[in-house]
Design a protein around this motif. Structure first.
Motif, PDB file in Angstrom:
ATOM      1  N   ASN A   1      29.305   3.236  -4.081  1.00 38.51           N
ATOM      2  CA  ASN A   1      30.107   4.473  -3.610  1.00 38.51           C
ATOM      3  C   ASN A   1      29.696   5.272  -4.587  1.00 38.51           C
ATOM      4  O   ASN A   1      29.630   6.794  -4.345  1.00 38.51           O
ATOM      5  N   LYS A   2      29.904   5.158  -5.948  1.00 38.63           N
ATOM      6  CA  LYS A   2      29.827   6.176  -6.991  1.00 38.63           C
ATOM      7  C   LYS A   2      28.402   6.919  -6.771  1.00 38.63           C
ATOM      8  O   LYS A   2      28.384   7.996  -6.996  1.00 38.63           O
ATOM      9  N   ALA A   3      27.401   6.158  -6.668  1.00 36.70           N
ATOM     10  CA  ALA A   3      25.853   6.706  -6.565  1.00 36.70           C
ATOM     11  C   ALA A   3      26.052   7.477  -5.381  1.00 36.70           C
ATOM     12  O   ALA A   3      25.476   8.730  -5.609  1.00 36.70           O
ATOM     13  N   TYR A   4      26.468   7.216  -4.173  1.00 35.93           N
ATOM     14  CA  TYR A   4      26.495   8.097  -3.181  1.00 35.93           C
ATOM     15  C   TYR A   4      27.280   9.363  -3.218  1.00 35.93           C
ATOM     16  O   TYR A   4      26.498  10.412  -2.932  1.00 35.93           O
ATOM     17  N   GLU A   5      28.289   9.180  -3.913  1.00 38.35           N
ATOM     18  CA  GLU A   5      29.114  10.137  -4.167  1.00 38.35           C
ATOM     19  C   GLU A   5      28.511  11.270  -5.019  1.00 38.35           C
ATOM     20  O   GLU A   5      28.527  12.738  -4.847  1.00 38.35           O
ATOM     21  N   ILE A   6      27.754  11.003  -6.246  1.00 36.62           N
ATOM     22  CA  ILE A   6      26.962  11.660  -7.057  1.00 36.62           C
ATOM     23  C   ILE A   6      25.914  12.274  -6.298  1.00 36.62           C
ATOM     24  O   ILE A   6      25.540  13.590  -6.513  1.00 36.62           O
ATOM     25  N   LEU A   7      24.994  11.390  -5.441  1.00 41.18           N
ATOM     26  CA  LEU A   7      24.174  11.936  -4.561  1.00 41.18           C
ATOM     27  C   LEU A   7      24.544  13.119  -3.591  1.00 41.18           C
ATOM     28  O   LEU A   7      23.960  14.189  -3.543  1.00 41.18           O
ATOM     29  N   ASP A   8      25.690  12.795  -3.108  1.00 41.21           N
ATOM     30  CA  ASP A   8      26.179  13.758  -1.955  1.00 41.21           C
ATOM     31  C   ASP A   8      26.410  15.231  -2.773  1.00 41.21           C
ATOM     32  O   ASP A   8      26.261  16.104  -2.044  1.00 41.21           O
ATOM     33  N   GLN A   9      26.843  15.108  -4.048  1.00 41.39           N
ATOM     34  CA  GLN A   9      27.244  16.218  -4.855  1.00 41.39           C
ATOM     35  C   GLN A   9      25.925  16.799  -5.368  1.00 41.39           C
ATOM     36  O   GLN A   9      26.295  18.155  -5.641  1.00 41.39           O
ATOM     37  N   THR A  10      24.859  16.358  -5.367  1.00 39.85           N
ATOM     38  CA  THR A  10      23.843  16.891  -6.341  1.00 39.85           C
ATOM     39  C   THR A  10      22.832  17.218  -5.461  1.00 39.85           C
ATOM     40  O   THR A  10      21.913  18.084  -5.998  1.00 39.85           O
ATOM     41  N   THR A  11      22.326  16.666  -4.508  1.00 39.87           N
ATOM     42  CA  THR A  11      21.006  16.701  -3.869  1.00 39.87           C
ATOM     43  C   THR A  11      20.782  18.038  -3.328  1.00 39.87           C
ATOM     44  O   THR A  11      19.530  18.423  -2.614  1.00 39.87           O
ATOM     45  N   GLU A  12      21.844  18.942  -3.227  1.00 36.05           N
ATOM     46  CA  GLU A  12      21.521  20.212  -2.716  1.00 36.05           C
ATOM     47  C   GLU A  12      20.643  20.860  -3.872  1.00 36.05           C
ATOM     48  O   GLU A  12      19.841  21.759  -3.541  1.00 36.05           O
ATOM     49  N   TYR A  13      20.527  20.550  -5.037  1.00 39.51           N
ATOM     50  CA  TYR A  13      19.898  21.121  -6.159  1.00 39.51           C
ATOM     51  C   TYR A  13      18.836  20.257  -6.588  1.00 39.51           C
ATOM     52  O   TYR A  13      18.034  20.672  -7.496  1.00 39.51           O
ATOM     53  N   LEU A  14      18.899  18.821  -6.233  1.00 38.30           N
ATOM     54  CA  LEU A  14      17.910  18.081  -6.868  1.00 38.30           C
ATOM     55  C   LEU A  14      17.033  17.412  -6.141  1.00 38.30           C
ATOM     56  O   LEU A  14      17.593  16.916  -4.957  1.00 38.30           O
ATOM     57  N   ASP A  15      16.050  17.105  -6.391  1.00 39.93           N
ATOM     58  CA  ASP A  15      15.176  16.165  -5.403  1.00 39.93           C
ATOM     59  C   ASP A  15      14.379  15.261  -5.980  1.00 39.93           C
ATOM     60  O   ASP A  15      13.497  14.565  -5.324  1.00 39.93           O
ATOM     61  N   THR A  16      14.570  14.787  -7.072  1.00 40.76           N
ATOM     62  CA  THR A  16      14.102  13.645  -7.869  1.00 40.76           C
ATOM     63  C   THR A  16      15.178  13.099  -8.809  1.00 40.76           C
ATOM     64  O   THR A  16      16.072  13.358  -9.615  1.00 40.76           O
ATOM     65  N   ILE A  17      15.253  11.702  -8.595  1.00 40.75           N
ATOM     66  CA  ILE A  17      16.262  10.842  -9.108  1.00 40.75           C
ATOM     67  C   ILE A  17      15.656   9.705  -9.775  1.00 40.75           C
ATOM     68  O   ILE A  17      14.667   9.369  -9.475  1.00 40.75           O
ATOM     69  N   LYS A  18      16.164   9.365 -11.146  1.00 42.84           N
ATOM     70  CA  LYS A  18      15.720   8.177 -11.598  1.00 42.84           C
ATOM     71  C   LYS A  18      16.531   7.121 -11.733  1.00 42.84           C
ATOM     72  O   LYS A  18      17.649   7.117 -11.984  1.00 42.84           O
ATOM     73  N   ILE A  19      15.909   5.894 -11.024  1.00 40.06           N
ATOM     74  CA  ILE A  19      16.741   4.689 -10.944  1.00 40.06           C
ATOM     75  C   ILE A  19      16.302   4.066 -12.041  1.00 40.06           C
ATOM     76  O   ILE A  19      15.154   3.404 -12.223  1.00 40.06           O
ATOM     77  N   GLY A  20      17.183   3.157 -12.817  1.00 33.45           N
ATOM     78  CA  GLY A  20      16.865   2.262 -13.988  1.00 33.45           C
ATOM     79  C   GLY A  20      17.497   1.139 -13.767  1.00 33.45           C
ATOM     80  O   GLY A  20      18.009   0.597 -12.673  1.00 33.45           O
ATOM     81  N   TYR A  21      17.429   0.004 -14.743  1.00 34.09           N
ATOM     82  CA  TYR A  21      18.073  -1.084 -14.762  1.00 34.09           C
ATOM     83  C   TYR A  21      19.641  -1.166 -14.375  1.00 34.09           C
ATOM     84  O   TYR A  21      20.070  -1.994 -13.683  1.00 34.09           O
ATOM     85  N   PRO A  22      20.606  -0.243 -14.975  1.00 32.34           N
ATOM     86  CA  PRO A  22      21.758  -0.357 -14.788  1.00 32.34           C
ATOM     87  C   PRO A  22      22.052  -0.415 -13.191  1.00 32.34           C
ATOM     88  O   PRO A  22      22.926  -1.311 -12.800  1.00 32.34           O
ATOM     89  N   ILE A  23      21.782   0.251 -12.344  1.00 30.04           N
ATOM     90  CA  ILE A  23      21.947   0.328 -10.910  1.00 30.04           C
ATOM     91  C   ILE A  23      21.185  -0.835 -10.168  1.00 30.04           C
ATOM     92  O   ILE A  23      21.795  -1.325  -9.464  1.00 30.04           O
ATOM     93  N   THR A  24      19.923  -1.040 -10.635  1.00 30.34           N
ATOM     94  CA  THR A  24      19.230  -1.865  -9.884  1.00 30.34           C
ATOM     95  C   THR A  24      19.773  -3.208 -10.142  1.00 30.34           C
ATOM     96  O   THR A  24      19.828  -3.990  -9.295  1.00 30.34           O
ATOM     97  N   LEU A  25      20.218  -3.780 -11.407  1.00 29.24           N
ATOM     98  CA  LEU A  25      20.861  -4.955 -11.543  1.00 29.24           C
ATOM     99  C   LEU A  25      21.944  -4.970 -10.962  1.00 29.24           C
ATOM    100  O   LEU A  25      22.402  -6.170 -10.571  1.00 29.24           O
ATOM    101  N   ALA A  26      23.058  -4.016 -10.929  1.00 29.45           N
ATOM    102  CA  ALA A  26      24.074  -4.136 -10.191  1.00 29.45           C
ATOM    103  C   ALA A  26      24.121  -4.369  -8.805  1.00 29.45           C
ATOM    104  O   ALA A  26      24.802  -4.957  -8.192  1.00 29.45           O
ATOM    105  N   LEU A  27      23.021  -3.401  -8.151  1.00 28.74           N
ATOM    106  CA  LEU A  27      23.179  -3.261  -6.712  1.00 28.74           C
ATOM    107  C   LEU A  27      21.924  -4.162  -5.986  1.00 28.74           C
ATOM    108  O   LEU A  27      21.777  -4.301  -4.752  1.00 28.74           O
ATOM    109  N   GLY A  28      21.053  -4.678  -6.925  1.00 27.94           N
ATOM    110  CA  GLY A  28      19.666  -4.956  -6.268  1.00 27.94           C
ATOM    111  C   GLY A  28      18.708  -4.048  -6.093  1.00 27.94           C
ATOM    112  O   GLY A  28      19.016  -2.932  -5.820  1.00 27.94           O
ATOM    113  N   PRO A  29      17.208  -4.419  -5.974  1.00 33.10           N
ATOM    114  CA  PRO A  29      16.313  -3.206  -5.877  1.00 33.10           C
ATOM    115  C   PRO A  29      16.480  -2.789  -4.510  1.00 33.10           C
ATOM    116  O   PRO A  29      15.652  -1.634  -4.337  1.00 33.10           O
TER     117      PRO A  29
END
Ligand code: O7M
Length: 216
Positions: free
Chosen positions: A17-45
């Motif tokens: 939920n938090k990931a999507y909330e942040i993406l909803d608020q920022t993807t107007e200005y961003l088109d590149t996201i770095k995904i690392g171990y914290p989110i991948t290990l928590a939610l799966g690849p």
């Protein structure tokens, strides 16, 4: 790689939920996201695939790949097949390990980023003495993309000198770790920013301020 507004979001959150909330608020200005171990290990690849399906973004998988060639090849193949556009690879492991990553990424028509020197103080002991050699190895292997620190502008400048003006450098450490976006972008093509955006009370505003700070 082309990075909108020269900012890459390090999405080191652990809840969907938090990931999507942040993406909803920022993807107007961003088109590149770095995904690392914290989110991948928590939610799966498969979070990589889900984000790619729902947002028009490029994903750089920050798995700091650092194993023998045969294992690296498998890590790179699986990660890129989940939908990541690029993967970050450590350079200290040497030529055979790095080349295995490069070859697999090229086979899948994707990219690698070679990590040269790191942004935290502890990196001065073991990585700093060899980081320019790592960068030179990358050049010799024909690598075009690099990671170099925003917190150590003198080192970033030296790494730029080694990899040349046509290489693409991305730099972590802006904001929370003390680096400054404008100074960093003198030598780097894009700044990686995590906590200063996703921990801000208003992530969109925090991002707008960083983008503004680059322009002044
Ligand atoms: O802005 P922050 O400090 O919250 O986040 C910085 C991100 O960049 C975070 O995901 C770190 O894991 C990563 N990073 C560094 O901070 N320093 C480095 O030297 C290298 C990385 C990185 O992205 O490595 C590829």
């Amino acid at each position: 790689m082309n990075v909108k507004n020269q900012i890459i979001l390090a999405l080191d959150v652990e809840e969907k939920n938090k990931a999507y909330e942040i993406l909803d608020q920022t993807t107007e200005y961003l088109d590149t996201i770095k995904i690392g171990y914290p989110i991948t290990l928590a939610l799966g690849p498969s979070i990589i695939t889900s984000i790619k399906e729902e947002y028009d973004v490029k994903i750089i998988a920050d798995f700091k790949v650092a194993d023998i060639d045969a294992t690296n090849e498998k890590i790179v193949k699986t990660t890129l097949n989940y939908g990541a556009d690029a993967i970050i690879v450590h350079g200290f492991t040497g030529e055979d390990s790095v080349l295995a990553c490069k070859n697999m990424a090229e086979k899948l028509d994707k990219e690698i980023f070679l990590l040269t020197e790191m942004s935290h103080p502890g990196a001065d002991k073991f990585l700093k003495p060899v980081s320019l050699d790592i960068a030179q190895m990358g050049v010799d292997l024909g690598i075009k993309n690099y990671v170099a620190p925003a917190t150590k502008i003198d080192r970033l400048k030296k790494i730029r000198e080694v990899v040349g003006k046509d290489s693409f450098i991305i730099s972590p450490g802006v904001g929370f770790q003390g680096g400054n976006a404008k100074d960093t972008l003198q030598y780097s093509n894009a700044a990686i920013v995590g906590r200063s955006i996703y921990n801000a009370s208003n992530p969109k505003k925090a991002l707008e301020e960083i983008i503004e700070s680059i322009k002044v």
